[in-house]
Scaffold this active site. Structure first.
Site, PDB file in Angstrom:
ATOM      1  N   GLU A 283      40.564  30.731  39.388  1.00  0.00           N
ATOM      2  CA  GLU A 283      41.238  31.018  38.107  1.00  0.00           C
ATOM      3  C   GLU A 283      42.503  31.847  38.324  1.00  0.00           C
ATOM      4  OE1 GLU A 283      38.048  32.659  35.716  1.00  0.00           O
ATOM      5  OE2 GLU A 283      37.430  30.659  35.099  1.00  0.00           O
TER       6      GLU A 283
ATOM      7  N   GLU B 189      33.883  24.314  37.089  1.00  0.00           N
ATOM      8  CA  GLU B 189      33.000  25.211  36.343  1.00  0.00           C
ATOM      9  C   GLU B 189      32.887  24.705  34.923  1.00  0.00           C
ATOM     10  OE1 GLU B 189      33.641  29.465  36.295  1.00  0.00           O
ATOM     11  OE2 GLU B 189      34.461  29.417  38.317  1.00  0.00           O
TER      12      GLU B 189
HETATM   13  C1  BG6 Z   1      34.604  32.099  35.220  1.00  0.00           C
HETATM   14  C2  BG6 Z   1      34.475  32.726  36.571  1.00  0.00           C
HETATM   15  O1  BG6 Z   1      35.641  32.690  34.516  1.00  0.00           O
HETATM   16  O2  BG6 Z   1      33.543  32.199  34.345  1.00  0.00           O
HETATM   17  C3  BG6 Z   1      33.069  32.936  37.048  1.00  0.00           C
HETATM   18  O3  BG6 Z   1      35.188  31.985  37.540  1.00  0.00           O
HETATM   19  C4  BG6 Z   1      32.228  33.412  35.897  1.00  0.00           C
HETATM   20  O4  BG6 Z   1      33.087  33.836  38.123  1.00  0.00           O
HETATM   21  C5  BG6 Z   1      32.233  32.342  34.819  1.00  0.00           C
HETATM   22  O5  BG6 Z   1      30.930  33.788  36.218  1.00  0.00           O
HETATM   23  C6  BG6 Z   1      31.365  32.640  33.629  1.00  0.00           C
HETATM   24  O6  BG6 Z   1      31.697  33.878  33.112  1.00  0.00           O
HETATM   25  P1  BG6 Z   1      30.608  35.006  32.869  1.00  0.00           P
HETATM   26  O7  BG6 Z   1      31.386  36.184  32.495  1.00  0.00           O
HETATM   27  O8  BG6 Z   1      29.724  34.469  31.813  1.00  0.00           O
HETATM   28  O9  BG6 Z   1      29.902  35.167  34.173  1.00  0.00           O
END
Ligand code: BG6
Length: 478
Positions: free
Chosen positions: A180, A372
């Site tokens: 990101e 993701e």
């Molecule tokens: C993304 C990141 O922004 O979101 C991850 O790359 C992160 O590292 C994921 O875990 C989900 O966010 P969160 O805050 O729910 O863990």
């Protein structure tokens, strides 16, 4: 209507070292910015950063032990293989390889650990997809150099990537340079190891740090291709499509400006130079990026593919103060009245995924990779016929709806290499540092207070994802 995904579509899951490996101080690992994260997560509010600039790990920080993948990788990879994973996204913790970031020699024990993990994945024919830097800047680089504001980080990063590219050149093909990469604008400490509190950080210093990361990323692409021309090296951006609150052209202009802040990063990675729109922004904000000799040339080393995370979309307006503030994944916006929200207030928008896939593909005509996507939710462990489980229909529903839109985008003509859900096994949340914000197909017995046996249990979604992979998407339509 059913749809079958492309024959060699890479299905899998995604993780980050600092959120699941644990073993934060074993076998020569140094501290990263994550090890000093307080319970409750990385504070984004102005001023909240100063207490973090210590050299001590915070004792109640769940990331220190994570879910202990470091010792349980064999068991976990076997579970991923059982679901049929074709690809597994993970990060190499920079601090396992160069504990302080500026060390002259790499740490052999750290290198040996990832050899074991890659060998284990190879046993099952699972392709690793490796993020070189996933919010894990060595703490020493934050304390001594103020993170990416300092040009010296380019050299330290090059040294690190050259080391791992060389070591794993026959074991890893797919690489991502920075997780990101656009998030540094909003979370400069977590994303860029920048110790200056946000309210004191000038736009000049922030965008100079961005420049250093972009040069480092392009340089990594160049180095990687020299070491192994078959490497596929991509950038990774936090994707967040925005909608205007009304048809008022001023709202649409706000959308355009919001999106350009994100496109800046993929534009430079894909086109090899700064876009004109940012030159205007720099001029109007008194920002003058210092280019060192050769930077312009280095930036021309463009990526092989564009990867991104997608959890939610936002709405925006020219008069945001007139609306309710929306919660979001690092970037915010105003609340979109048409969308439902997760328990953490993130707007759920499967169609947004189809839109962003089409936008990226139209813009670059480069292959894409969704690295993701997922739903953070509170799970309840119940007794099932085969032992403890979770009836996580809400997670299945979220993923199914998103994957159906991925199928639509593929039919729209988008070239997409693969899809990895976030946190296929429960891990520690990046933003809130909780374990109760779970994304996994595999439940991990660990709680927010640190208690738990770390035992792994298959959730209902485990069986579901397995069937989706097995049928190459067809099971989505049943
Ligand atoms: C993304 C990141 O922004 O979101 C991850 O790359 C992160 O590292 C994921 O875990 C989900 O966010 P969160 O805050 O729910 O863990």
């Amino acid at each position: 209507m059913t749809y079958t995904f492309p024959k060699d579509f890479l299905w899998g899951g995604a993780t980050a070292a600092n959120q699941f490996e644990g073993a934060y101080n074993l076998d020569g690992k140094g501290l990263s910015v994550q090890d000093v994260t307080p319970k409750g997560g990385v504070p984004f509010e102005p001023g909240a950063l100063n207490p973090l600039i210590t050299d001590q790990p915070t004792p109640d920080n769940l990331k220190l032990e994570g879910i202990d993948f470091y010792h349980r990788y064999k068991e976990d990879i076997a579970l991923f293989a059982e679901m049929g994973f074709k690809v597994f996204r993970m990060s190499i913790a920079w601090t396992r390889i160069f504990p302080n970031g500026d060390d002259a020699e790499p740490n052999e024990a750290g290198l040996a650990f990832y050899d074991k993990v890659f060998d284990e994945l190879a046993k099952y024919g699972i392709e690793p997809l490796v993020t070189l830097s996933h919010y894990e800047t060595p703490l020493n680089l934050a304390r001594e150099y103020n993170g990416w504001t300092n040009r010296k980080l380019i050299g330290f990063y090059e040294n690190y990537v050259r080391t791992v590219f060389t070591r794993y050149k026959d074991k890893v093909k797919y690489w991502l340079t920075f997780n990101e990469v656009n998030s540094v604008l909003h979370a400069p400490f977590m994303s860029g190891g920048i110790a200056t509190p946000m309210e004191e950080l000038s736009k000049q210093d922030l965008y100079q740090a961005v420049h250093h990361e972009l040069v480092a990323s392009a340089s990594a692409t160049k180095i990687g291709h020299e070491i192994n021309p078959d490497f596929k090296i991509g950038c990774m951006v936090l994707a967040m499509p925005a909608y205007g609150m009304t048809a008022n052209p001023l709202d649409q202009l706000a959308v355009h400006e919001f999106e350009n802040q994100n496109y800046l990063f993929s534009d430079i990675h894909a086109r090899g130079k700064y876009p004109n729109y940012i030159k205007r922004y720099f001029k109007e904000n008194g920002i003058e990026i210092q280019f060192a000799p050769g930077d312009e040339e280095i930036l021309k080393n463009t990526v092989d593919f564009i990867s991104f995370s997608y959890y939610m979309s936002v709405a925006t307006a020219h008069n945001p103060q007139d609306y309710k503030v929306g919660k979001g994944n690092i970037l915010g916006g105003v609340e979109n009245p048409y969308l439902e929200k997760s328990e953490w207030g993130w707007a759920i928008d499967p169609i947004g995924l189809r839109l962003i896939l089409n936008d990226f593909y139209d813009r670059y005509q480069l292959p894409l990779f969704i690295v993701e996507n997922g739903l953070g939710a509170k799970d309840v462990l119940v007794d099932g016929p085969d032992g403890p489980t979770v009836e996580d229909d809400y997670r299945i529903d979220y993923l199914q709806k998103h994957l159906i839109q991925v199928g639509e985008a593929l039919q729209d003509g988008v070239e997409l290499w693969g899809y990895t859900t976030w946190g296929p096994i429960d891990l520690v949340s990046a933003s809130t540092a909780e374990l109760s914000k779970r994304y996994g197909f595999i439940y991990v017995d660990r709680n927010d207070d640190g208690s738990g046996s770390l035992a792994r249990y298959k959730k209902k979604s485990f069986v579901w994802y397995k069937s989706v992979i097995e049928s190459n998407g067809e099971a989505l339509y049943k």
